[in-house]
Design an enzyme around this catalytic site. Structure first.
Site, mmCIF file in Angstrom:
data_model
loop_
_atom_site.group_PDB
_atom_site.id
_atom_site.type_symbol
_atom_site.label_atom_id
_atom_site.label_comp_id
_atom_site.label_asym_id
_atom_site.label_seq_id
_atom_site.Cartn_x
_atom_site.Cartn_y
_atom_site.Cartn_z
ATOM 1 N N HIS A 501 -6.578 -3.293 4.415
ATOM 2 C CA HIS A 501 -5.580 -3.379 5.485
ATOM 3 C C HIS A 501 -6.157 -4.039 6.726
ATOM 4 O O HIS A 501 -5.572 -4.991 7.269
ATOM 5 C CB HIS A 501 -5.077 -1.971 5.831
ATOM 6 C CG HIS A 501 -4.136 -1.932 6.988
ATOM 7 N ND1 HIS A 501 -2.775 -1.874 6.844
ATOM 8 C CD2 HIS A 501 -4.361 -1.950 8.341
ATOM 9 C CE1 HIS A 501 -2.197 -1.863 8.042
ATOM 10 N NE2 HIS A 501 -3.145 -1.913 8.964
ATOM 11 N N GLU A 502 -7.284 -3.526 7.194
ATOM 12 C CA GLU A 502 -7.851 -4.075 8.429
ATOM 13 C C GLU A 502 -8.270 -5.526 8.252
ATOM 14 O O GLU A 502 -8.192 -6.326 9.187
ATOM 15 C CB GLU A 502 -9.025 -3.219 8.897
ATOM 16 C CG GLU A 502 -8.638 -1.809 9.331
ATOM 17 C CD GLU A 502 -7.565 -1.788 10.414
ATOM 18 O OE1 GLU A 502 -7.517 -2.709 11.241
ATOM 19 O OE2 GLU A 502 -6.766 -0.838 10.416
ATOM 20 N N HIS A 505 -5.525 -7.827 9.144
ATOM 21 C CA HIS A 505 -5.496 -8.172 10.571
ATOM 22 C C HIS A 505 -6.523 -9.269 10.871
ATOM 23 O O HIS A 505 -6.258 -10.200 11.647
ATOM 24 C CB HIS A 505 -5.815 -6.945 11.423
ATOM 25 C CG HIS A 505 -4.731 -5.938 11.503
ATOM 26 N ND1 HIS A 505 -3.451 -6.239 11.912
ATOM 27 C CD2 HIS A 505 -4.729 -4.597 11.241
ATOM 28 C CE1 HIS A 505 -2.708 -5.136 11.917
ATOM 29 N NE2 HIS A 505 -3.463 -4.134 11.498
ATOM 30 N N HIS A 508 -5.265 -12.593 9.896
ATOM 31 C CA HIS A 508 -4.255 -13.050 10.852
ATOM 32 C C HIS A 508 -4.923 -13.694 12.071
ATOM 33 O O HIS A 508 -4.465 -14.722 12.586
ATOM 34 C CB HIS A 508 -3.403 -11.856 11.279
ATOM 35 C CG HIS A 508 -2.041 -12.199 11.754
ATOM 36 N ND1 HIS A 508 -1.098 -11.251 12.087
ATOM 37 C CD2 HIS A 508 -1.429 -13.391 11.976
ATOM 38 C CE1 HIS A 508 0.015 -11.835 12.489
ATOM 39 N NE2 HIS A 508 -0.163 -13.135 12.441
#
Length: 719
Positions: A501-502, A505, A508
């Site tokens: 998940h991290e 980020h 992104h």
């Protein structure tokens, strides 16, 4: 000239007066924060920056930016995109560098000196932001461009940038009268000070609430490595011969899934859930109540009924009604699912106690994780302890997270050891595009420590911008308990999922390809920012990815196919609990921020308000508490105020996008390149929902989310 205008000019003049003095000091000449780092991609000079460098850099940075803003505002030339908007984008570089590094370190590696800086500068930085945002001449120039933005012959991202700056100034209070601006300044200064105290109290309370255990026998169920880590933690506190279980900032604690000693489980749960409301020096109830009241008052000043209305107008949800509708659609199905699972766990408890010829007991919050693991083993033939030997941290990161990024986007990673770090156990990687060009630098800070705030997060030490000729330096932070020296770091499945998940980020931020810093990376609506990171979670159990990293830390043998199949079959297991604990926290956030200024309860009524909200919204099911209770709900005291719903809102988009990936062949370069080009690289330069439509090709649908979580809406609740 009004009194307040005079005060603003005096503030600016005082700040500007420090420029010559600072420029002449030896400390200024040697301060590494005042110039871009000479390291690759402006990577921070962690080994050169001293705590004493921050104050002069912040002072000089604020003074320089005020000088820059005054030059823009007083420019005798007619406003243009370049002399106003681009000039604003270029302003404040020293301040951004100094404050960005300070607040990053306050989260990752706090210490008393940095905490004092936070306390000393919270109100001053808020006043500085107001001095910029409430400058009437600056607003007049931006407003003039905004009114004729479509006639200026600008590119779409430039028009959008004018709109972004105009919106930011209006939402900061640029259209208020002078009396209202004065009150706005006071509110912002107090909010900043209260937030700093809250963050420091939460960190101190987590450390203060750690459980001291007298004997190893009480820790039955933990692995030898975990018991050794607890002994080492006790020794670090000068409690030789005892054991310390550190707490995370969530309500439920990882050890509850393993500890056989029910009394100890109860102690841990109650210690965790009482944080911030114990009446000690770290109690946060008054800070929470004051924050809610100030936010509500600020919203009313700006013409909104509540803080939630103010926040949500700028998100993709647009209104509190839309958020309430989604949460109330999902809540009944989630709680019903949790209650069904709870009944099954209760039967398991009854059977187990009967077999022992002992009285049964009622399922409690501190029992859920322990018996859920037993139920998982009974239903699917495995528990978390069987997975952990195959989930060694470095292997998961390099052969799982990085491997998936390589397959999907063509990225390559190379660890480097020549760049400074602020903690010895941090890893640094160069990140390269498929053509060999450098994309970014990635920092992996994985371990929990007393100086680190709870949770997991990503941040940009350097944000990408073509205007500023910057490439990204992005960090991921987790709070994985560090094992004793010489033993492997074996992850839970939740920690694996968090790692993916991290890194979503991080992707992104690393893929950002925009001109202007205001649009860089994750500069998107709060209820959109979690979407790309949640999409990246899909690769954690993608068969070819899982097979590449799920290998036994001792033998290197792959996870047996039978165990892998069981993991995949159990994807919906315990989703009622997971959804309910999250939704109850999201509802708490909304209800706190949907209060009017005169409706906020006092400090003594904070917990009663929480209990009433949970009952009214159907979450009064004691075995499943909120993921965060109000006194330690750091998300909503920070950037997620009225925005914690964003995870489930984003998951609607995420689940729909996962279906798109699957329909187009899954882990394929063509899919990754398209997702990168159409969405990840765009940052905030386009409308967020248009980016989703560009990537997926249709409006979002809720059905994939419901299917993923095993939820079925009642006919009345269906959208």
């Amino acid at each position: 000239m009004t009194k307040n205008n005079k005060l603003s000019l005096l503030f600016a003049a005082a700040a500007l007066a420090v420029l010559p003095a600072l420029a002449q000091t030896p400390a200024e000449r040697s301060n590494p924060l005042l110039v871009p780092s000479p390291l690759p991609l402006q990577y921070p000079q962690f080994d050169q920056v001293r705590d004493g460098d921050f104050a002069p850099a912040l002072d000089l940075g604020m003074a320089q930016q005020l000088q820059e803003i005054e030059a823009i505002a007083a420019n005798p030339a007619a406003p243009s995109f370049d002399n106003t908007i681009v000039a604003m984008e270029r302003s404040g570089r020293v301040l951004a560098r100094a404050s960005g590094l300070l607040f990053s370190l306050l989260g990752a590696d706090s210490n008393p000196a940095r905490q004092k800086l936070q306390a000393d500068y919270a109100a001053r930085l808020a006043a500085h932001r107001d001095a910029v945002a409430l400058n009437p001449k600056l607003y007049a120039r931006v407003d003039a461009l905004y009114q004729k933005r479509e006639q200026l012959g600008l590119a779409p991202d430039q028009v959008r940038l004018i709109e972004r700056h105009h919106r930011n100034l209006v939402r900061a209070g640029a259209q208020l009268d002078e009396a209202q601006k004065t009150r706005m300044r006071a509110i912002n200064a107090e909010l900043a000070t209260v937030a700093a105290r809250f963050n420091q109290n939460v960190l101190a309370e987590v450390n203060d609430s750690a459980l001291v255990v007298d004997t190893a026998a009480e820790l039955a169920g933990l692995s030898d490595e975990q018991i050794a880590a607890a002994a080492a933690a006790a020794k670090a506190r000068q409690l030789d011969g005892k054991y310390v279980i550190a707490l995370l900032n969530t309500t439920t604690q990882p050890a509850l899934a393993q500890l056989e000693n029910r009394a100890l489980r109860e102690r841990i749960y109650k210690a965790a859930s009482a944080r911030g409301s114990r009446g000690n020096a770290f109690d946060t109830r008054a800070l929470v109540a004051r924050t809610a009241a100030l936010r509500a008052e600020r919203a009313r000043l700006l013409g909104f009924a509540t803080h939630a209305d103010f926040v949500l107008k700028d998100e993709t949800a647009k209104s509190a009604t839309a958020v309430n509708t989604l949460l109330r659609q999902l809540a009944p199905a989630a709680v019903a699912s949790a209650r069904r699972d709870g009944a099954e766990l209760q039967r398991l408890i009854d059977q187990e106690q009967a077999a022992k010829q002992q009285p049964s007991f009622e399922l409690a919050a501190w029992d859920w994780a322990f018996y859920a693991e037993k139920l998982r083993a009974a239903k699917y033939g495995f528990d978390q302890s069987q997975l952990k030997p195959y989930l060694e941290l470095k292997n998961v990161l390099e052969n799982g997270v990085f491997y998936a990024a390589g397959q999907l986007y063509g990225l390559k990673f190379r660890q480097r050891h020549d760049l400074p770090v602020y903690q010895a156990d941090i890893s640094v990687y160069d990140v390269f595009n498929a053509d060999g060009s450098q994309l970014a630098i990635f920092i992996a800070d994985m371990y929990a420590r007393p100086s680190k705030r709870g949770g997991a997060w990503a941040n940009a030490y350097v944000a990408q911008s073509a205007l500023l000729e910057q490439k990204p330096v992005i960090a991921n932070h987790l709070n994985i308990p560090k094992p004793p020296a010489g033993t492997p770091t074996l992850l839970t499945w939740d920690e694996v999922n968090t790692l993916f998940h991290e890194f979503g980020h991080a992707l992104h931020g690393m893929f950002s390809d925009v001109r202007y810093p205001s649009f860089a990376g994750t500069s998107v609506p709060r209820d959109f920012v979690e979407y790309p990171s949640q999409v990246n979670e899909m690769w954690a159990d993608w068969p070819s990815v899982l097979a590449n990293y799920a290998k036994h830390y001792k033998t290197g043998e792959a996870m047996p196919r039978a165990l892998l199949d069981k993991v995949l079959a159990a994807q919906q297991f315990n989703q009622g609990y997971a959804t309910t604990e999250y939704l109850s926290a999201a509802v708490l956030d909304q209800r706190w921020h949907q209060l009017g200024a005169d409706e906020v309860p006092g400090a003594d009524a904070v917990m009663a308000f929480e209990a009433r909200v949970l009952k009214e919204e159907g979450f009064d099911y004691a075995p499943v508490p909120p993921r965060y209770r109000t006194p330690y709900f750091s998300h909503i005291m920070g950037g997620y105020a009225a925005g914690y719903y964003a995870y489930i809102w984003s998951e609607v988009l995420d689940a729909d996008t996962v279906e798109w990936f699957k329909a187009h062949g899954g882990l394929q370069r063509a899919n990754g390149d398209a997702f990168r080009a159409k969405l990840l690289s765009q940052g905030g330069s386009q409308d967020a929902m248009q980016l989703f439509r560009n990537a997926v090709g249709h409006e979002p649908r809720i059905e994939p989310l419901l299917q993923r979580r095993g939820l079925v809406l009642t006919p009345a609740a269906k959208p």
